[in-house]
Design an enzyme around this catalytic site. Structure first.
Site, mmCIF file in Angstrom:
data_model
loop_
_atom_site.group_PDB
_atom_site.id
_atom_site.type_symbol
_atom_site.label_atom_id
_atom_site.label_comp_id
_atom_site.label_asym_id
_atom_site.label_seq_id
_atom_site.Cartn_x
_atom_site.Cartn_y
_atom_site.Cartn_z
ATOM 1 N N GLU A 159 0.560 -1.342 -0.040
ATOM 2 C CA GLU A 159 -0.076 -0.050 -0.058
ATOM 3 C C GLU A 159 0.999 1.127 0.096
ATOM 4 O OE1 GLU A 159 -3.038 0.314 -0.457
ATOM 5 O OE2 GLU A 159 -3.880 -1.486 -0.119
ATOM 6 N N SER A 188 -28.576 -30.110 46.361
ATOM 7 C CA SER A 188 -27.519 -30.944 46.561
ATOM 8 C C SER A 188 -26.006 -30.509 46.664
ATOM 9 C CB SER A 188 -27.630 -32.275 45.593
ATOM 10 O OG SER A 188 -28.841 -32.789 45.806
#
Length: 438
Positions: free
Chosen positions: A85, A345
């Site tokens: 670029e 539990s």
């Protein structure tokens, strides 16, 4: 007037004009600064204990835009991006005159745009201030903005803003969002093929989206690979191998784990600082998969919650508040790990532990599992059946209710709640009610 005097006057006049021009440009620069906020608006992130992305949130305008630092991106990708670029990025002051001249000559000779002359600084200018049309005036404005940007930001800051804002199709912005969506991973370690594709996409993000236009995306990637060979950054064989790889044809969801924990963390997080949890990403993924499968077996309107802690440190390694945060039929938005409810539990291991501590039972002590009445309370097992005489080990493994109540009756509910208070866990009971067996 002597020639030397004329030269001196001319030089002085030129210097005055340059000075006036500089002052004028400085005034214009101050009067019309580029829209450069100190901090970009980016997606909120929540990290796991190792710094991996647990969950990302889209911005208010609906974009996936993840803050990206150079250290979070593969160096080979950075080198490839700059070479493709803006190869003089580290040297120019916002505008590459040579690249602009080359582009102008190519346009004049071919009657069309052959190559662009925009630097990364100019591309950042376009990203922060989108142009309304492709005109010479728009390009001149972009050039001026690029110079202004270079006066205000370092090269590293410019590159990091580009890496965060570059468009990758749809609502994806920035290389991190794109890498996660297309490859399912952060861009820290990319293959040559992956890096080339990520370099190619921002030029025409919609036309080159690999999930919609795979062939176009592949052609653009191969063009980048060819350029890297020409620039002596890749060997021909390496580029050929990379070109054999298929481009991704699907877009993945960005990480969206630990919904309840992530929302809770963001509520108290410092602005701009991603909160980091003790959760481990791999553990969280496993627990959420188990919760989803369990919820399907349980049927509609029932959910699942789980917490996994490190017994040595107490760190929470995994936390699932519901089987699915977005499942309204199961009220998935409710975090069942934090909502007040009966622990059920989960109390049994603590009950047996106190009994072991007091010497009331051992692992192989036999205990009766049969119907019993504790002052009007008649506990039953989940399957409504009874096992008869069982060892304490078996009673705990099978999560039998009657033996646990027998042991709690021997230990004393008050002793159990007192031990929990010592550990920082306070039971929430109805007003004026003491802990009991039920």
């Amino acid at each position: 007037m002597t020639r030397l005097r004329k030269l001196a006057i001319g030089t002085a006049g030129g210097a005055v004009l340059v000075a006036l021009g500089s002052v004028g440009l400085w005034q214009l620069d101050r009067a019309y600064p580029p829209p450069l906020p100190e901090k970009l608006t980016v997606s909120a992130e929540v990290l796991d204990r190792d710094g991996q992305l647990l969950r990302a949130f889209a911005t208010a305008d609906g974009y996936w835009r993840l803050a990206t630092g150079i250290d979070k991106v593969d160096k080979a990708f950075i080198d490839m991006l700059v070479a493709y670029e803006d190869k003089r990025f580290w040297d120019h002051s916002g505008v590459d005159v040579l690249a602009l001249g080359r582009a102008a000559l190519q346009f004049a000779g071919n009657g069309r745009i052959v190559s662009g002359g925009s630097t990364l600084s100019m591309q950042l200018a376009r990203l922060i201030e989108p142009r309304e049309s492709r005109s010479i005036w728009a390009k001149l404005r972009q050039i001026a903005r690029a110079v202004q940007i270079e006066r205000r930001l370092s090269k590293r800051e410019i590159l990091e803003r580009y890496l965060t804002l570059a468009p990758y199709g749809g609502n994806l912005e920035g290389v991190r969002a794109a890498s996660l969506a297309y490859f399912g991973k952060e861009p820290k370690r990319l293959t040559v093929s992956e890096a080339a594709l990520l370099v190619a996409l921002p030029q025409l993000p919609e036309k080159r989206r690999p999930d919609r236009n795979a062939k176009t995306a592949q052609t653009a990637r191969d063009r980048v690979l060819a350029r890297m060979v020409s620039a002596n950054m890749l060997g021909e064989r390496e580029a050929a191998r990379a070109a054999l790889e298929d481009v991704p044809t699907t877009r993945r969801d960005l990480p969206a784990l630990a919904a309840h924990a992530s929302f809770a963390a963001l509520r108290i997080a410092k602005p701009g600082v991603p909160p980091q949890l003790t959760i481990r990403k791999s553990v969280q993924q496993g627990l959420e998969a188990v919760a989803r499968e369990a919820a399907i077996r349980l049927g509609p309107k029932l959910s699942v919650a789980m917490v996994l802690a490190d017994s040595r440190t107490g760190d929470i390694l995994g936390e699932v508040g519901s089987s699915s945060f977005t499942d309204s039929g199961r009220s998935g938005w409710i975090d069942m790990t934090r909502t007040l409810r009966s622990p059920g539990s989960t109390l049994k291991p603590f009950i047996y532990g106190l009994a072991f501590e007091q010497g009331l039972v051992a692992q192989e002590t036999l205990i009766e599992d049969s119907p019993a009445d504790f002052g009007g309370y008649r506990p039953k097992n989940f399957d409504m059946g009874y096992q008869g005489d069982v060892s304490v080990r078996q009673a705990l493994q099978l999560s039998l209710n009657v033996p646990a109540v027998r042991i709690l009756d021997a230990v004393g509910p008050a002793r159990l709640t007192a031990r929990f208070r010592q550990a920082g866990a306070n039971a929430v009971l109805p007003p004026n009610e003491a802990p009991g067996l039920a």
